[in-house]
Design a protein around this motif. Sequence first.
Motif, mmCIF file in Angstrom:
data_model
loop_
_atom_site.group_PDB
_atom_site.id
_atom_site.type_symbol
_atom_site.label_atom_id
_atom_site.label_comp_id
_atom_site.label_asym_id
_atom_site.label_seq_id
_atom_site.Cartn_x
_atom_site.Cartn_y
_atom_site.Cartn_z
ATOM 1 N N TYR A 75 47.442 29.564 48.768
ATOM 2 C CA TYR A 75 46.688 28.242 50.187
ATOM 3 C C TYR A 75 47.376 28.725 51.157
ATOM 4 C CZ TYR A 75 47.921 23.431 52.396
ATOM 5 O OH TYR A 75 47.960 22.807 53.154
ATOM 6 N N LEU A 76 48.534 29.753 51.006
ATOM 7 C CA LEU A 76 49.264 29.786 52.411
ATOM 8 C C LEU A 76 48.553 30.562 52.899
ATOM 9 C CD1 LEU A 76 53.203 29.400 50.800
ATOM 10 C CD2 LEU A 76 52.319 28.008 53.090
ATOM 11 N N ALA A 77 47.942 31.569 52.394
ATOM 12 C CA ALA A 77 47.288 33.131 53.213
ATOM 13 C C ALA A 77 45.659 31.784 54.022
ATOM 14 C CB ALA A 77 46.705 34.616 52.411
ATOM 15 N N GLN A 78 45.270 31.389 53.275
ATOM 16 C CA GLN A 78 43.858 31.160 53.697
ATOM 17 C C GLN A 78 43.939 30.999 55.347
ATOM 18 O OE1 GLN A 78 42.613 29.133 50.424
ATOM 19 N NE2 GLN A 78 40.630 30.358 50.031
ATOM 20 N N LYS A 79 45.784 29.612 55.494
ATOM 21 C CA LYS A 79 46.502 28.575 56.641
ATOM 22 C C LYS A 79 46.595 29.969 57.232
ATOM 23 C CE LYS A 79 48.008 25.268 56.192
ATOM 24 N NZ LYS A 79 49.755 23.973 56.465
ATOM 25 N N ASN A 80 46.001 31.061 57.075
ATOM 26 C CA ASN A 80 46.958 32.399 57.488
ATOM 27 C C ASN A 80 48.702 31.537 58.176
ATOM 28 O OD1 ASN A 80 45.579 34.140 58.139
ATOM 29 N ND2 ASN A 80 43.683 32.274 59.692
ATOM 30 N N GLN A 81 49.588 31.220 57.236
ATOM 31 C CA GLN A 81 50.912 31.171 57.303
ATOM 32 C C GLN A 81 51.728 32.606 57.356
ATOM 33 O OE1 GLN A 81 51.380 26.739 56.232
ATOM 34 N NE2 GLN A 81 54.196 27.629 56.406
ATOM 35 N N ILE A 82 51.276 33.052 56.553
ATOM 36 C CA ILE A 82 52.229 33.915 55.347
ATOM 37 C C ILE A 82 51.221 35.842 55.599
ATOM 38 C CG2 ILE A 82 53.227 32.725 53.992
ATOM 39 C CD1 ILE A 82 51.091 34.337 52.350
ATOM 40 N N GLN A 83 52.628 36.439 56.234
ATOM 41 C CA GLN A 83 51.859 37.842 56.428
ATOM 42 C C GLN A 83 51.549 38.397 55.445
ATOM 43 O OE1 GLN A 83 54.749 40.474 58.926
ATOM 44 N NE2 GLN A 83 55.507 39.067 59.883
ATOM 45 N N LEU A 84 51.868 38.498 53.843
ATOM 46 C CA LEU A 84 51.752 39.134 52.761
ATOM 47 C C LEU A 84 52.207 38.196 51.998
ATOM 48 C CD1 LEU A 84 53.902 41.068 51.412
ATOM 49 C CD2 LEU A 84 54.251 42.298 53.074
ATOM 50 N N ALA A 85 51.983 37.789 50.590
ATOM 51 C CA ALA A 85 52.291 37.845 49.753
ATOM 52 C C ALA A 85 52.265 38.311 48.411
ATOM 53 C CB ALA A 85 51.322 36.151 49.194
ATOM 54 N N ILE A 86 53.908 38.566 47.333
ATOM 55 C CA ILE A 86 53.314 38.622 45.534
ATOM 56 C C ILE A 86 53.767 37.366 44.976
ATOM 57 C CG2 ILE A 86 54.641 40.256 44.425
ATOM 58 C CD1 ILE A 86 54.424 42.001 47.127
ATOM 59 N N ALA A 87 52.770 37.284 43.979
ATOM 60 C CA ALA A 87 52.621 36.395 42.625
ATOM 61 C C ALA A 87 53.160 36.998 42.109
ATOM 62 C CB ALA A 87 51.284 36.094 42.699
ATOM 63 N N GLY A 88 53.983 36.598 40.963
ATOM 64 C CA GLY A 88 54.811 36.989 39.858
ATOM 65 C C GLY A 88 55.095 36.417 39.047
ATOM 66 N N GLU A 89 54.379 36.912 38.032
ATOM 67 C CA GLU A 89 53.991 36.217 36.316
ATOM 68 C C GLU A 89 54.747 37.409 35.464
ATOM 69 O OE1 GLU A 89 52.927 33.903 34.669
ATOM 70 O OE2 GLU A 89 52.787 32.024 36.727
ATOM 71 N N VAL A 90 55.344 36.714 34.250
ATOM 72 C CA VAL A 90 55.780 37.012 33.002
ATOM 73 C C VAL A 90 54.700 36.993 32.432
ATOM 74 C CG1 VAL A 90 57.150 35.604 32.222
ATOM 75 C CG2 VAL A 90 57.565 37.114 31.971
ATOM 76 N N ASN A 91 54.123 36.052 31.979
ATOM 77 C CA ASN A 91 52.352 36.036 30.635
ATOM 78 C C ASN A 91 51.722 36.882 31.486
ATOM 79 O OD1 ASN A 91 54.947 34.996 28.732
ATOM 80 N ND2 ASN A 91 54.482 33.009 30.231
ATOM 81 N N LYS A 92 50.804 37.334 30.436
ATOM 82 C CA LYS A 92 49.683 38.462 31.158
ATOM 83 C C LYS A 92 48.746 37.357 31.017
ATOM 84 C CE LYS A 92 47.482 41.723 30.454
ATOM 85 N NZ LYS A 92 46.927 42.406 29.657
ATOM 86 N N ALA A 100 45.795 34.305 38.016
ATOM 87 C CA ALA A 100 46.667 34.953 39.466
ATOM 88 C C ALA A 100 45.357 35.768 39.375
ATOM 89 C CB ALA A 100 47.641 35.405 39.383
ATOM 90 N N LYS A 101 45.099 36.677 39.473
ATOM 91 C CA LYS A 101 44.097 38.329 39.716
ATOM 92 C C LYS A 101 42.865 37.702 39.973
ATOM 93 C CE LYS A 101 44.098 42.034 38.396
ATOM 94 N NZ LYS A 101 44.280 43.559 37.613
ATOM 95 N N LYS A 102 42.423 36.783 39.446
ATOM 96 C CA LYS A 102 40.985 36.358 39.588
ATOM 97 C C LYS A 102 40.943 35.200 40.632
ATOM 98 C CE LYS A 102 37.800 33.973 36.541
ATOM 99 N NZ LYS A 102 37.104 33.479 35.752
ATOM 100 N N GLN A 103 42.401 34.986 40.786
ATOM 101 C CA GLN A 103 41.668 33.699 42.263
ATOM 102 C C GLN A 103 42.546 34.166 43.118
ATOM 103 O OE1 GLN A 103 42.523 30.314 42.477
ATOM 104 N NE2 GLN A 103 41.702 30.639 44.264
ATOM 105 N N VAL A 104 42.285 35.582 43.031
ATOM 106 C CA VAL A 104 42.934 36.222 44.564
ATOM 107 C C VAL A 104 41.942 36.765 44.553
ATOM 108 C CG1 VAL A 104 44.164 38.410 45.723
ATOM 109 C CG2 VAL A 104 45.798 36.621 44.792
ATOM 110 N N GLU A 105 41.055 37.357 43.689
ATOM 111 C CA GLU A 105 39.361 38.440 44.218
ATOM 112 C C GLU A 105 38.596 36.823 44.388
ATOM 113 O OE1 GLU A 105 39.324 40.183 39.791
ATOM 114 O OE2 GLU A 105 40.799 41.689 40.510
ATOM 115 N N ASN A 106 38.660 36.650 44.086
ATOM 116 C CA ASN A 106 37.513 35.376 44.702
ATOM 117 C C ASN A 106 37.852 34.661 45.519
ATOM 118 O OD1 ASN A 106 36.330 35.400 41.957
ATOM 119 N ND2 ASN A 106 37.013 33.467 40.747
ATOM 120 N N SER A 107 39.042 34.387 46.163
ATOM 121 C CA SER A 107 39.482 34.389 47.531
ATOM 122 C C SER A 107 39.206 35.534 48.583
ATOM 123 C CB SER A 107 40.472 33.645 46.955
ATOM 124 O OG SER A 107 40.574 32.693 46.771
#
Length: 254
Positions: free
Chosen positions: A34-51, A57-64
Amino acid sequence: MVIISKRLKRIADKILPDSKLADIGSDHALLPTYLAQKNQIQLAIAGEVNKGPYEAAKKQVENSNLQHKIKVRLGNGLEVLDKEEVDTIVIAGMGGGLITNILNQPFDYTGVNRLVLQPNVAEDKVRRWCIENQWKLIEEDILEEDRKIYEILVAERSEEAYEFNQQIFANVMHRLDCNIQLTRKLKILMGPHLINRPTAVFIKKWNMEIAKREKVIEQLSQSNLEEAVQKKHEFSLEVEQLKEVLKCLQRDKQ
């Protein structure tokens, strides 16, 4: 544009423009997307502990088509981050105890100047962590969504954090014509900013919390054990003070 919940939208509003964001426990990477689509951030790291959530999350980023701006990493808490890689860390949607455990991980906070924390429970633990670790508690927010009430805490790193936080707690209810001496424990429990700017949701939450405590008191009354008697006394005092605070706040809003 990805659609996000009212809770995530309120969290997004706390992210400063051009931030380098870490979203720990990102779960589908909705917030960074959401923040990247609004150009509100330079970059983001999305961290997840579970596969599972990591793959989602990877699929969401790729689809976007945001792979150039959002990196999805599998790992435990802050271990997914490199030194000075981000300036803002979001940890949301989990218990306050787990959030403080993540914040206590061995991590160099150099370069990190803002924390946006949204515990589902035990908000007081998160407040206490900020106060004890040189973070200024600059803002608190509260909202209700789908019959659940959430609090959002915003903290900034500062050498003046101790003095700032002392002043914030000293000024709790200072403007009100109430003869109530709140304990620091209760101020941390309820939130100094939230007490000073009470909303209908805040009042609703603490009426609900009083009702929960009164049920506990009723259960404790059935035992003559010394521990139960002591706990009943402590809960009764807390309920009495909570009721006084709410009565004063509601009178002030009339």
